[in-house]
Design a protein around this motif. Structure first.
Motif, short mmCIF file in Angstrom:
data_model
loop_
_atom_site.label_atom_id
_atom_site.label_comp_id
_atom_site.label_asym_id
_atom_site.label_seq_id
_atom_site.Cartn_x
_atom_site.Cartn_y
_atom_site.Cartn_z
N SER A 187 14.12 40.65 35.31
CA SER A 187 14.26 39.23 35.65
C SER A 187 12.91 38.54 35.71
O SER A 187 11.97 39.03 36.36
N ASN A 211 23.81 32.47 35.51
CA ASN A 211 24.02 32.79 36.93
C ASN A 211 22.72 32.80 37.73
O ASN A 211 22.63 33.46 38.77
N ASP A 217 20.11 34.35 37.28
CA ASP A 217 19.63 35.71 37.50
C ASP A 217 18.27 35.99 36.86
O ASP A 217 17.70 37.06 37.05
#
Length: 307
Positions: A54, A114, A116
């Motif tokens: 991420s 999302n 993320d």
């Protein structure tokens, strides 16, 4: 127009710009947000990447971590969107010799799936997107302008100037020009020959295998013919035209009173976009031109220390 020294970072490949921009933020060379990117390049490099790690977990103060992320997660055609997502820039001007569209100004967004930080998403801004941006901190909106050099705007706040040498002379598409192969096992070699459904055949390239000296190889782009008269293979030009194009860029920077806070120059030699027999000439000529406008402090990105 000669004022303070401007840091210039020489990149081997263009994804390294993400690392450099992060360094510039950490060292106070550019603000942490809302800078303007002048991107002079044959290619837009606006690919939308997906990561295995991420980007939200990235610690910008950890230089080694950012450098590793840059090399392992960001491609040479998808390094701008991560910088937009991180908010480093809120506007980009892509200067190309000839754009193929009549629409030159776009309002785009970038966010992650999302929130993320793993899969970036982007597209044109709609009323729904604009409304969502008021409450969604993961969603960023930015301006994207397609221009030629003659359309360069007057000096704007906090400009990062980014130049790819292939703007001045380009080999074409390396996937078409250079064979890309990897060594494989004999079992994989046999698997390729035993089935018309080998996974490599679904990648969009013409794959093939061969054996040489007892070793086995998979070619990802097994093209026997090239077509030099078709776009983009006409993009390589002679030295006279290279000098003319560099002069156009330098004159426009001077005319528009552009004073960048940082300059990145990408060689694109390993990827093959800049001709191997021209990149040094282009780089030397470009630096000479920039030195006629600015006091420069030149660094090779490979020589930057990693803490």
């Amino acid at each position: 127009m000669r004022l303070q020294k401007i840091p210039v970072f020489i990149l081997e490949e263009h994804n390294e710009a993400f690392y450099v921009w992060n360094e510039c933020v950490q060292n106070g060379i550019i603000p942490a947000a809302d800078n303007v990117l002048y991107h002079i390049d044959e290619h837009g490099d606006m690919g939308v990447p997906r990561f295995n790690k991420s980007i939200n977990s990235l610690n910008p103060a950890e230089r080694g971590e950012v450098r590793t992320f840059t090399h392992e997660e960001i491609g040479i055609g998808s390094f701008i969107m991560p910088a937009m997502y991180k908010g480093i820039f809120n506007s980009i001007y892509w200067f190309k010799l000839q754009h193929k569209t009549s629409r030159h100004d776009h309002l785009l967004y970038v966010r992650t799936y999302n929130a993320d930080g793993l899969k970036l998403l982007s597209g044109p801004v709609t009323d729904e997107i604009r409304k969502a941006s008021e409450v969604d901190r993961d969603l960023k909106i930015f301006d994207f302008h397609l221009n030629n050099i003659d359309e360069m705007p007057e000096a704007l706040f906090s400009i990062a100037l980014d130049i790819d040498l292939d703007y001045f002379s380009c080999s074409g598409n390396p996937v078409e020009l250079y064979e890309i192969s990897i060594e494989i096992t004999k079992a994989e070699y046999d698997k390729f020959h035993s089935s018309p459904y080998h996974q490599s055949k679904f990648l969009g390239f013409k794959s093939n295998v061969y054996e040489a000296d007892g070793k086995y190889h998979l070619i990802l782009n097994d093209y026997k013919h090239t077509y030099p008269d078709l776009y983009p293979f006409t993009l390589k030009v002679d030295r006279e035209l290279i000098i003319e194009r560099i002069g156009e860029v330098i004159n426009k920077l001077k005319e528009r009173k552009v004073l960048p806070k940082v300059i990145t120059i990408c060689r694109s030699r390993f990827s093959g976009f800049t001709p191997d027999d021209q990149w040094e000439f282009i780089e030397d000529s470009l630096l000479k031109g920039l030195k006629s406008l600015y006091e420069l402090e030149v660094h090779l990105v490979a020589e930057l220390e990693v803490a």
